[in-house]
Design a protein around this motif. Structure first.
Motif, PDB file in Angstrom:
ATOM      1  N   GLY A 174       0.810  -1.212   0.000  1.00  0.00           N
ATOM      2  CA  GLY A 174       0.000   0.000   0.000  1.00  0.00           C
ATOM      3  C   GLY A 174       0.844   1.263   0.000  1.00  0.00           C
ATOM      4  O   GLY A 174       0.341   2.348  -0.263  1.00  0.00           O
ATOM      5  N   LEU A 229       0.880   2.957  -3.368  1.00  0.00           N
ATOM      6  CA  LEU A 229      -0.425   3.566  -3.614  1.00  0.00           C
ATOM      7  C   LEU A 229      -0.571   4.873  -2.829  1.00  0.00           C
ATOM      8  O   LEU A 229      -1.085   5.861  -3.358  1.00  0.00           O
ATOM      9  N   THR A 277       1.527   7.498  -4.682  1.00  0.00           N
ATOM     10  CA  THR A 277       0.884   7.960  -5.916  1.00  0.00           C
ATOM     11  C   THR A 277      -0.371   8.770  -5.609  1.00  0.00           C
ATOM     12  O   THR A 277      -0.705   9.698  -6.349  1.00  0.00           O
ATOM     13  N   LEU A 278      -1.043   8.452  -4.519  1.00  0.00           N
ATOM     14  CA  LEU A 278      -2.208   9.238  -4.119  1.00  0.00           C
ATOM     15  C   LEU A 278      -1.797  10.666  -3.749  1.00  0.00           C
ATOM     16  O   LEU A 278      -2.414  11.627  -4.203  1.00  0.00           O
ATOM     17  N   ILE A 317      -3.210   7.817 -10.260  1.00  0.00           N
ATOM     18  CA  ILE A 317      -3.920   6.921  -9.351  1.00  0.00           C
ATOM     19  C   ILE A 317      -4.098   5.539  -9.974  1.00  0.00           C
ATOM     20  O   ILE A 317      -3.851   4.509  -9.330  1.00  0.00           O
ATOM     21  N   VAL A 318      -4.503   5.489 -11.225  1.00  0.00           N
ATOM     22  CA  VAL A 318      -4.699   4.199 -11.905  1.00  0.00           C
ATOM     23  C   VAL A 318      -3.391   3.420 -11.974  1.00  0.00           C
ATOM     24  O   VAL A 318      -3.347   2.225 -11.673  1.00  0.00           O
ATOM     25  N   VAL A 378      -2.462   2.042  -8.541  1.00  0.00           N
ATOM     26  CA  VAL A 378      -3.229   0.837  -8.190  1.00  0.00           C
ATOM     27  C   VAL A 378      -2.672  -0.377  -8.939  1.00  0.00           C
ATOM     28  O   VAL A 378      -2.426  -1.440  -8.343  1.00  0.00           O
ATOM     29  N   ILE A 379      -2.448  -0.222 -10.230  1.00  0.00           N
ATOM     30  CA  ILE A 379      -1.933  -1.343 -11.027  1.00  0.00           C
ATOM     31  C   ILE A 379      -0.537  -1.750 -10.553  1.00  0.00           C
ATOM     32  O   ILE A 379      -0.243  -2.941 -10.415  1.00  0.00           O
ATOM     33  N   GLU A 404       0.783  -1.358  -7.598  1.00  0.00           N
ATOM     34  CA  GLU A 404       0.650  -1.996  -6.290  1.00  0.00           C
ATOM     35  C   GLU A 404       0.163  -3.442  -6.455  1.00  0.00           C
ATOM     36  O   GLU A 404       0.671  -4.356  -5.790  1.00  0.00           O
ATOM     37  N   LEU A 405      -0.807  -3.647  -7.346  1.00  0.00           N
ATOM     38  CA  LEU A 405      -1.303  -5.005  -7.603  1.00  0.00           C
ATOM     39  C   LEU A 405      -0.213  -5.897  -8.188  1.00  0.00           C
ATOM     40  O   LEU A 405      -0.076  -7.063  -7.795  1.00  0.00           O
TER      41      LEU A 405
END
Length: 189
Positions: free
Chosen positions: A70, A73, A76-77, A95-96, A99-100, A102-103
């Motif tokens: 996290g 994320l 980047t947030l 943001i996108v 998320v990617i 981090e995944l």
């Protein structure tokens, strides 16, 4: 009996403050971006090329210090929130891709315990913005910006490779800087 660490770890206030500061510094160092604005409709990926080194360098420092899922994320947030005032598409893209990224780190490395995960996480964010910027501009009316990528496939591939290389260099340098700061006692793991 050894205690297994949970994948989800609580963030302390100091973790979030550190990640916020690192994100703000990363964005401030991207102040060269306005110099290339005239070239955005001429050279695909020029914005990512001039900001990839700084972003990946500071993201690597942040991830090396706060090795919790996290963390990327969160960075980047914070980066995206600052970008929101300048350009909503930059916010969405950041943001996108956060998320990617981090995944991907979670799926491949299962967290940031290994240096390879820190390197990969820091390195991948900026290159991932390339396709999202292209699609956003294609779908939402900035055809001139989207046309740059289609105009010269060779240049698009070359610039994409350059962005990956610059981002990898930044992540590598960020890890080196973190280790030096750690040795000097300025940062603790």
């Amino acid at each position: 009996m050894s205690e297994k660490k949970s994948y989800f770890q609580k963030f302390q206030v100091r973790d979030i403050v550190f990640l916020a500061i690192v994100s703000a510094i990363a964005l401030v160092t991207c102040g060269v971006m306005p110099l290339v604005i005239p070239y955005l409709t001429v050279i695909f990926g020029i914005a990512q090329l001039v900001t990839g080194l700084q972003l990946s360098l500071f993201y690597a420092i942040g991830l090396a210090k706060v090795r919790k899922p996290g963390s990327l994320l969160i960075m980047t947030l914070f980066t995206g929130l600052i970008q929101l005032a300048m350009s909503p598409p930059m916010f969405i893209t950041t943001i996108v891709t956060g998320v990617i990224s981090e995944l991907l780190v979670g799926l491949i490395f299962h967290g940031y315990e290994k240096d390879g995960a820190v390197f990969f996480g820091a390195m991948i964010v900026t290159p991932l913005t390339l396709p999202f910027n292209y699609l956003y501009n294609l779908w939402f009316g900035k055809k001139a910006l989207a046309a740059v990528a289609a105009k010269s496939v060779g240049m698009t591939i070359g610039m994409s490779a350059a962005v990956i290389a610059v981002s990898a260099l930044g992540a590598f340098l960020g890890m080196k800087i973190f280790r030096e700061l750690q040795k000097s006692g300025a940062l603790k793991k």
